[in-house]
Design a protein around this motif. Structure first.
Motif, PDB file in Angstrom:
ATOM      1  N   PHE A  86      73.856  -0.291  64.222  1.00  0.00           N
ATOM      2  CA  PHE A  86      75.289  -0.418  64.524  1.00  0.00           C
ATOM      3  C   PHE A  86      75.739   0.550  65.617  1.00  0.00           C
ATOM      4  O   PHE A  86      76.834   0.417  66.161  1.00  0.00           O
ATOM      5  CB  PHE A  86      76.138  -0.165  63.273  1.00  0.00           C
ATOM      6  CG  PHE A  86      76.114  -1.301  62.293  1.00  0.00           C
ATOM      7  CD1 PHE A  86      76.842  -2.454  62.538  1.00  0.00           C
ATOM      8  CD2 PHE A  86      75.383  -1.208  61.130  1.00  0.00           C
ATOM      9  CE1 PHE A  86      76.827  -3.502  61.637  1.00  0.00           C
ATOM     10  CE2 PHE A  86      75.368  -2.254  60.213  1.00  0.00           C
ATOM     11  CZ  PHE A  86      76.087  -3.403  60.465  1.00  0.00           C
ATOM     12  N   ARG A  87      74.919   1.533  65.943  1.00  0.00           N
ATOM     13  CA  ARG A  87      75.308   2.553  66.920  1.00  0.00           C
ATOM     14  C   ARG A  87      75.764   1.957  68.257  1.00  0.00           C
ATOM     15  O   ARG A  87      76.801   2.372  68.782  1.00  0.00           O
ATOM     16  CB  ARG A  87      74.174   3.556  67.124  1.00  0.00           C
ATOM     17  CG  ARG A  87      74.556   4.739  67.986  1.00  0.00           C
ATOM     18  CD  ARG A  87      73.380   5.702  68.165  1.00  0.00           C
ATOM     19  NE  ARG A  87      72.996   6.338  66.932  1.00  0.00           N
ATOM     20  CZ  ARG A  87      73.512   7.486  66.478  1.00  0.00           C
ATOM     21  NH1 ARG A  87      74.446   8.114  67.168  1.00  0.00           N
ATOM     22  NH2 ARG A  87      73.085   8.006  65.342  1.00  0.00           N
ATOM     23  N   PRO A  88      75.051   0.981  68.839  1.00  0.00           N
ATOM     24  CA  PRO A  88      75.534   0.421  70.113  1.00  0.00           C
ATOM     25  C   PRO A  88      76.927  -0.203  70.000  1.00  0.00           C
ATOM     26  O   PRO A  88      77.737  -0.094  70.924  1.00  0.00           O
ATOM     27  CB  PRO A  88      74.477  -0.632  70.462  1.00  0.00           C
ATOM     28  CG  PRO A  88      73.248  -0.195  69.743  1.00  0.00           C
ATOM     29  CD  PRO A  88      73.730   0.447  68.482  1.00  0.00           C
ATOM     30  N   MET A  89      77.220  -0.846  68.858  1.00  0.00           N
ATOM     31  CA  MET A  89      78.557  -1.429  68.681  1.00  0.00           C
ATOM     32  C   MET A  89      79.618  -0.342  68.603  1.00  0.00           C
ATOM     33  O   MET A  89      80.702  -0.478  69.180  1.00  0.00           O
ATOM     34  CB  MET A  89      78.601  -2.300  67.421  1.00  0.00           C
ATOM     35  CG  MET A  89      77.936  -3.632  67.617  1.00  0.00           C
ATOM     36  SD  MET A  89      78.308  -4.809  66.305  1.00  0.00           S
ATOM     37  CE  MET A  89      77.412  -4.125  64.937  1.00  0.00           C
ATOM     38  N   ILE A  90      79.314   0.737  67.909  1.00  0.00           N
ATOM     39  CA  ILE A  90      80.254   1.857  67.806  1.00  0.00           C
ATOM     40  C   ILE A  90      80.502   2.429  69.200  1.00  0.00           C
ATOM     41  O   ILE A  90      81.649   2.688  69.578  1.00  0.00           O
ATOM     42  CB  ILE A  90      79.699   2.947  66.860  1.00  0.00           C
ATOM     43  CG1 ILE A  90      79.598   2.423  65.430  1.00  0.00           C
ATOM     44  CG2 ILE A  90      80.541   4.213  66.930  1.00  0.00           C
ATOM     45  CD1 ILE A  90      80.904   2.166  64.733  1.00  0.00           C
ATOM     46  N   ASN A  91      79.436   2.610  69.970  1.00  0.00           N
ATOM     47  CA  ASN A  91      79.583   3.143  71.328  1.00  0.00           C
ATOM     48  C   ASN A  91      80.414   2.216  72.204  1.00  0.00           C
ATOM     49  O   ASN A  91      81.265   2.680  72.974  1.00  0.00           O
ATOM     50  CB  ASN A  91      78.211   3.390  71.955  1.00  0.00           C
ATOM     51  CG  ASN A  91      77.482   4.543  71.304  1.00  0.00           C
ATOM     52  OD1 ASN A  91      78.079   5.412  70.680  1.00  0.00           O
ATOM     53  ND2 ASN A  91      76.167   4.540  71.417  1.00  0.00           N
ATOM     54  N   LEU A  92      80.192   0.911  72.096  1.00  0.00           N
ATOM     55  CA  LEU A  92      80.974  -0.042  72.882  1.00  0.00           C
ATOM     56  C   LEU A  92      82.445  -0.024  72.472  1.00  0.00           C
ATOM     57  O   LEU A  92      83.333  -0.090  73.327  1.00  0.00           O
ATOM     58  CB  LEU A  92      80.410  -1.458  72.720  1.00  0.00           C
ATOM     59  CG  LEU A  92      79.140  -1.756  73.502  1.00  0.00           C
ATOM     60  CD1 LEU A  92      78.563  -3.108  73.090  1.00  0.00           C
ATOM     61  CD2 LEU A  92      79.423  -1.732  74.993  1.00  0.00           C
ATOM     62  N   MET A  93      82.698   0.064  71.197  1.00  0.00           N
ATOM     63  CA  MET A  93      84.084   0.128  70.724  1.00  0.00           C
ATOM     64  C   MET A  93      84.769   1.381  71.261  1.00  0.00           C
ATOM     65  O   MET A  93      85.932   1.338  71.662  1.00  0.00           O
ATOM     66  CB  MET A  93      84.117   0.095  69.187  1.00  0.00           C
ATOM     67  CG  MET A  93      83.708  -1.248  68.617  1.00  0.00           C
ATOM     68  SD  MET A  93      83.416  -1.191  66.841  1.00  0.00           S
ATOM     69  CE  MET A  93      85.068  -0.968  66.218  1.00  0.00           C
ATOM     70  N   ALA A  94      84.043   2.483  71.272  1.00  0.00           N
ATOM     71  CA  ALA A  94      84.614   3.736  71.778  1.00  0.00           C
ATOM     72  C   ALA A  94      84.906   3.628  73.268  1.00  0.00           C
ATOM     73  O   ALA A  94      85.947   4.093  73.744  1.00  0.00           O
ATOM     74  CB  ALA A  94      83.660   4.895  71.505  1.00  0.00           C
ATOM     75  N   GLU A  95      83.998   3.002  74.022  1.00  0.00           N
ATOM     76  CA  GLU A  95      84.204   2.837  75.459  1.00  0.00           C
ATOM     77  C   GLU A  95      85.395   1.935  75.755  1.00  0.00           C
ATOM     78  O   GLU A  95      86.200   2.236  76.639  1.00  0.00           O
ATOM     79  CB  GLU A  95      82.953   2.237  76.103  1.00  0.00           C
ATOM     80  CG  GLU A  95      81.799   3.202  76.214  1.00  0.00           C
ATOM     81  CD  GLU A  95      80.552   2.522  76.768  1.00  0.00           C
ATOM     82  OE1 GLU A  95      80.675   1.451  77.417  1.00  0.00           O
ATOM     83  OE2 GLU A  95      79.458   3.050  76.547  1.00  0.00           O
ATOM     84  N   CYS A  96      85.516   0.852  75.037  1.00  0.00           N
ATOM     85  CA  CYS A  96      86.599  -0.113  75.271  1.00  0.00           C
ATOM     86  C   CYS A  96      87.964   0.496  74.948  1.00  0.00           C
ATOM     87  O   CYS A  96      88.955   0.175  75.602  1.00  0.00           O
ATOM     88  CB  CYS A  96      86.384  -1.362  74.448  1.00  0.00           C
ATOM     89  SG  CYS A  96      85.044  -2.385  75.055  1.00  0.00           S
ATOM     90  N   SER A  97      88.023   1.340  73.970  1.00  0.00           N
ATOM     91  CA  SER A  97      89.320   1.891  73.577  1.00  0.00           C
ATOM     92  C   SER A  97      89.677   3.155  74.351  1.00  0.00           C
ATOM     93  O   SER A  97      90.782   3.659  74.248  1.00  0.00           O
ATOM     94  CB  SER A  97      89.332   2.195  72.068  1.00  0.00           C
ATOM     95  OG  SER A  97      88.415   3.208  71.766  1.00  0.00           O
ATOM     96  N   SER A  98      88.739   3.642  75.160  1.00  0.00           N
ATOM     97  CA  SER A  98      89.013   4.876  75.902  1.00  0.00           C
ATOM     98  C   SER A  98      89.818   4.638  77.169  1.00  0.00           C
ATOM     99  O   SER A  98      90.227   5.572  77.833  1.00  0.00           O
ATOM    100  CB  SER A  98      87.710   5.596  76.253  1.00  0.00           C
ATOM    101  OG  SER A  98      87.002   4.860  77.231  1.00  0.00           O
ATOM    102  N   GLY A  99      90.032   3.370  77.506  1.00  0.00           N
ATOM    103  CA  GLY A  99      90.802   3.065  78.704  1.00  0.00           C
ATOM    104  C   GLY A  99      89.959   2.928  79.948  1.00  0.00           C
ATOM    105  O   GLY A  99      90.467   2.608  81.015  1.00  0.00           O
ATOM    106  N   ASP A 100      88.662   3.145  79.860  1.00  0.00           N
ATOM    107  CA  ASP A 100      87.761   3.042  81.008  1.00  0.00           C
ATOM    108  C   ASP A 100      87.203   1.619  81.087  1.00  0.00           C
ATOM    109  O   ASP A 100      86.035   1.383  80.832  1.00  0.00           O
ATOM    110  CB  ASP A 100      86.615   4.050  80.891  1.00  0.00           C
ATOM    111  CG  ASP A 100      87.095   5.468  80.885  1.00  0.00           C
ATOM    112  OD1 ASP A 100      88.158   5.712  81.475  1.00  0.00           O
ATOM    113  OD2 ASP A 100      86.415   6.329  80.288  1.00  0.00           O
ATOM    114  N   ARG A 101      88.044   0.690  81.427  1.00  0.00           N
ATOM    115  CA  ARG A 101      87.619  -0.708  81.434  1.00  0.00           C
ATOM    116  C   ARG A 101      87.162  -1.165  82.807  1.00  0.00           C
ATOM    117  O   ARG A 101      86.919  -2.335  83.012  1.00  0.00           O
ATOM    118  CB  ARG A 101      88.765  -1.577  80.927  1.00  0.00           C
ATOM    119  CG  ARG A 101      89.050  -1.264  79.475  1.00  0.00           C
ATOM    120  CD  ARG A 101      89.945  -2.297  78.872  1.00  0.00           C
ATOM    121  NE  ARG A 101      90.073  -1.987  77.450  1.00  0.00           N
ATOM    122  CZ  ARG A 101      91.200  -1.690  76.878  1.00  0.00           C
ATOM    123  NH1 ARG A 101      92.325  -1.641  77.559  1.00  0.00           N
ATOM    124  NH2 ARG A 101      91.242  -1.434  75.596  1.00  0.00           N
ATOM    125  N   GLY A 102      87.041  -0.261  83.743  1.00  0.00           N
ATOM    126  CA  GLY A 102      86.499  -0.497  85.039  1.00  0.00           C
ATOM    127  C   GLY A 102      87.041  -1.654  85.729  1.00  0.00           C
ATOM    128  O   GLY A 102      86.861  -2.406  86.457  1.00  0.00           O
TER     129      GLY A 102
END
Length: 102
Positions: A86-102
């Motif tokens: 599940f770690r990759p999903m957690i990391n993706l969720m953290a990236e998406c919610s950080s505002g860095d949507r490029g």
């Protein structure tokens, strides 16, 4: 955790990961072993009953492993190999919610 009796990997993952608290518990375990008290401190809105229930469900699903503490009462919780998946999903969720949507 609601069980729908489906055997599709996506459905089984949704059963485990689909509620509010399970993903947050897994997120905390991505940082390393945690105790019940650690979870309560990190997730201040979760009730003791809900935390206990979710930890038992995640252990039954082989996502979390509970080891009895060497000293004192209680357990130390860690992710199993399935939990680590599940770690990759957690990391993706953290990236998406950080505002860095490029």
């Amino acid at each position: 955790m609601i069980r729908y009796g489906q055997f599709c990997p996506v459905a089984k993952t949704a059963e485990i990961f689909g509620d509010r608290w399970s993903s947050l518990i897994i997120r905390e375990l991505c940082y390393g072993p945690r105790t019940f008290g650690d979870f309560l401190a990190a997730l201040p809105l979760i009730s003791r009953t809900m935390l206990s229930q979710r930890l038992k469900e995640l252990a039954a699903a082989d996502v979390v492993h509970a080891d009895a503490k060497e000293k004192g009462r209680g357990y130390s919780y860690t992710l199993t190999a399935a939990g680590e998946a599940f770690r990759p999903m957690i990391n993706l969720m953290a990236e998406c919610s950080s505002g860095d949507r490029g």
